[in-house]
Design an enzyme around this catalytic site. Sequence first.
Site, PDB file in Angstrom:
ATOM      1  NE  ARG A 234      -4.269  -1.357   0.018  1.00  0.00           N
ATOM      2  CZ  ARG A 234      -4.380  -2.391  -0.818  1.00  0.00           C
ATOM      3  NH1 ARG A 234      -3.406  -2.678  -1.655  1.00  0.00           N
ATOM      4  NH2 ARG A 234      -5.475  -3.127  -0.836  1.00  0.00           N
ATOM      5  CD  GLU A 263      -2.948   3.207  -5.225  1.00  0.00           C
ATOM      6  OE1 GLU A 263      -1.770   2.855  -5.102  1.00  0.00           O
ATOM      7  OE2 GLU A 263      -3.887   2.409  -5.404  1.00  0.00           O
ATOM      8  CG  HIS A 295      -3.081  -0.859  -7.011  1.00  0.00           C
ATOM      9  ND1 HIS A 295      -3.390  -0.162  -5.859  1.00  0.00           N
ATOM     10  CD2 HIS A 295      -3.204  -2.177  -6.687  1.00  0.00           C
ATOM     11  CE1 HIS A 295      -3.701  -1.026  -4.900  1.00  0.00           C
ATOM     12  NE2 HIS A 295      -3.587  -2.252  -5.389  1.00  0.00           N
TER      13      HIS A 295
HETATM   14  P1  NAD Z   1      -1.474 -11.159   4.900  1.00  0.00           P
HETATM   15  O1  NAD Z   1      -2.489 -10.679   5.890  1.00  0.00           O
HETATM   16  O2  NAD Z   1      -1.476 -12.586   4.517  1.00  0.00           O
HETATM   17  O3  NAD Z   1      -0.010 -10.788   5.443  1.00  0.00           O
HETATM   18  C1  NAD Z   1       0.310  -9.573   6.024  1.00  0.00           C
HETATM   19  C2  NAD Z   1       1.470  -9.807   6.968  1.00  0.00           C
HETATM   20  O4  NAD Z   1       1.854  -8.538   7.508  1.00  0.00           O
HETATM   21  C3  NAD Z   1       1.113 -10.713   8.165  1.00  0.00           C
HETATM   22  O5  NAD Z   1       2.070 -11.726   8.308  1.00  0.00           O
HETATM   23  C4  NAD Z   1       1.113  -9.759   9.353  1.00  0.00           C
HETATM   24  O6  NAD Z   1       1.519 -10.375  10.559  1.00  0.00           O
HETATM   25  C5  NAD Z   1       2.131  -8.732   8.891  1.00  0.00           C
HETATM   26  N1  NAD Z   1       2.029  -7.472   9.624  1.00  0.00           N
HETATM   27  C6  NAD Z   1       0.920  -6.875  10.141  1.00  0.00           C
HETATM   28  N2  NAD Z   1       1.255  -5.735  10.785  1.00  0.00           N
HETATM   29  C7  NAD Z   1       2.609  -5.624  10.676  1.00  0.00           C
HETATM   30  C8  NAD Z   1       3.542  -4.673  11.144  1.00  0.00           C
HETATM   31  N3  NAD Z   1       3.160  -3.621  11.879  1.00  0.00           N
HETATM   32  N4  NAD Z   1       4.842  -4.866  10.845  1.00  0.00           N
HETATM   33  C9  NAD Z   1       5.252  -5.954  10.126  1.00  0.00           C
HETATM   34  N5  NAD Z   1       4.400  -6.887   9.666  1.00  0.00           N
HETATM   35  C10 NAD Z   1       3.102  -6.725   9.925  1.00  0.00           C
HETATM   36  O7  NAD Z   1      -1.639 -10.202   3.648  1.00  0.00           O
HETATM   37  P2  NAD Z   1      -1.185 -10.510   2.128  1.00  0.00           P
HETATM   38  O8  NAD Z   1      -2.296 -11.193   1.418  1.00  0.00           O
HETATM   39  O9  NAD Z   1       0.174 -11.106   2.144  1.00  0.00           O
HETATM   40  O10 NAD Z   1      -1.137  -9.011   1.563  1.00  0.00           O
HETATM   41  C11 NAD Z   1      -0.175  -8.083   2.015  1.00  0.00           C
HETATM   42  C12 NAD Z   1      -0.562  -6.704   1.521  1.00  0.00           C
HETATM   43  O11 NAD Z   1      -0.458  -6.666   0.090  1.00  0.00           O
HETATM   44  C13 NAD Z   1      -2.066  -6.344   1.778  1.00  0.00           C
HETATM   45  O12 NAD Z   1      -2.213  -5.751   3.018  1.00  0.00           O
HETATM   46  C14 NAD Z   1      -2.391  -5.402   0.657  1.00  0.00           C
HETATM   47  O13 NAD Z   1      -2.263  -4.087   1.159  1.00  0.00           O
HETATM   48  C15 NAD Z   1      -1.313  -5.660  -0.391  1.00  0.00           C
HETATM   49  N6  NAD Z   1      -1.870  -6.097  -1.688  1.00  0.00           N
HETATM   50  C16 NAD Z   1      -1.514  -5.404  -2.812  1.00  0.00           C
HETATM   51  C17 NAD Z   1      -1.998  -5.793  -4.048  1.00  0.00           C
HETATM   52  C18 NAD Z   1      -1.617  -5.083  -5.335  1.00  0.00           C
HETATM   53  O14 NAD Z   1      -2.264  -5.303  -6.371  1.00  0.00           O
HETATM   54  N7  NAD Z   1      -0.586  -4.258  -5.341  1.00  0.00           N
HETATM   55  C19 NAD Z   1      -2.870  -6.879  -4.129  1.00  0.00           C
HETATM   56  C20 NAD Z   1      -3.188  -7.571  -2.954  1.00  0.00           C
HETATM   57  C21 NAD Z   1      -2.691  -7.174  -1.733  1.00  0.00           C
END
Ligand code: NAD
Length: 336
Positions: A234, A263, A295
């Site tokens: 994000r 964005e 994105h």
């Molecule tokens: P997920 O929930 O499986 O994993 C997120 C991880 O971040 C978890 O292991 C959690 O413990 C960790 N986390 C939470 N707070 C934290 C902190 N303060 N410091 C360090 N780690 C922390 O999520 P995911 O499916 O792996 O997705 C990750 C991110 O990717 C989503 O939050 C979303 O914002 C982003 N995303 C982007 C796109 C894109 O098209 N660019 C698409 C999907 C998701």
Amino acid sequence: MKVAVFSTKPYDRRFLEEANKEHGHDLHFYETRLNEETARLAEGHEAVTVFVNDDCREPVLKLLQDGGTRCLALRSAGFNHVDLAAALKMGFTVNRVPAYSPHAVAEHTLALCLGLNRQLHRAFNRVREGNFALDGLLGFDLHGKTVGIVGTGKIGAIVAHTFRGFGCKVLAYDVHKNPDCEKEGVEYLPLDELLPRAEVLSLHCPLTPDTKHLINQDSLKKMKMGAMLINTSRGALVETKAVVEALKTGRLGALGLDVYEEEGDLFFEDLSNKVIQDDVFMRLLTFPNVLITGHQAFFTKEALQNITSTTLGNISAFARGETNGNELSEEFLANG
Ligand code: NAD
């Protein structure tokens, strides 16, 4: 169920109509984003489905509630654009697509890293102009490099695994360790210890009050000189102005972004005939060592099929008065 679909692009409509053959909802497509001005379009729709740049703050939710909407179906995993506390208080069922294709985002992360490192964005233009000189395109072997991953959930774990496949040492920081990552040799460290060691740093944690501007002037100073930063998570995880300064001094050696903190005014639209007013973003585009995509990390056939079928499945579960595990509850308020 009558469903208002906001932020509809032609591909959303195509995939939703295909997936709806199994659900039979009455889908009403709106190209516009959801906001205070457009919320009335949802009047009389029990369910509304939104994407990442729709406005789901309290005033908009109130308008949806007044119009009879009870279910807010997110076509995303991230939910930082929703005032979840307000939504739950108003009695909305808020559901999301927790995992549609972590591979899609992980693979795009690698694409940004590899593309930037070997300067494919510049090589493409050079070759088209008959310029086959190599000076200025020097990359480095990923093999043997140290990669830092922040957030080793579904996406971060695949990114870690893939970098391991390239022969990288992978360090990670997460508030919860992932045992699968530990099993394959990923070393967990506090963020302050990881930053000076990572030659490539990739962000995969959600955007929460704790992680906003995780990469800022101070953390950039702690990073290894000339490191590469990749953000496909994000935009607001990164303080863009601080990153511009770090690129100017060479503290940051390369930057790959699929997300940007402002964005909402830019991405998903064709602005090629408009004057872009965002000077910070335009400054980023001037650096030869910056590669930005709008994105699109999620944008694969498989991911769109999963997003649309899960979203409609979530709405069907709501219509039947059932829960299917994709609902966002109070517990997500604390965990982000
Ligand atoms: P997920 O929930 O499986 O994993 C997120 C991880 O971040 C978890 O292991 C959690 O413990 C960790 N986390 C939470 N707070 C934290 C902190 N303060 N410091 C360090 N780690 C922390 O999520 P995911 O499916 O792996 O997705 C990750 C991110 O990717 C989503 O939050 C979303 O914002 C982003 N995303 C982007 C796109 C894109 O098209 N660019 C698409 C999907 C998701």
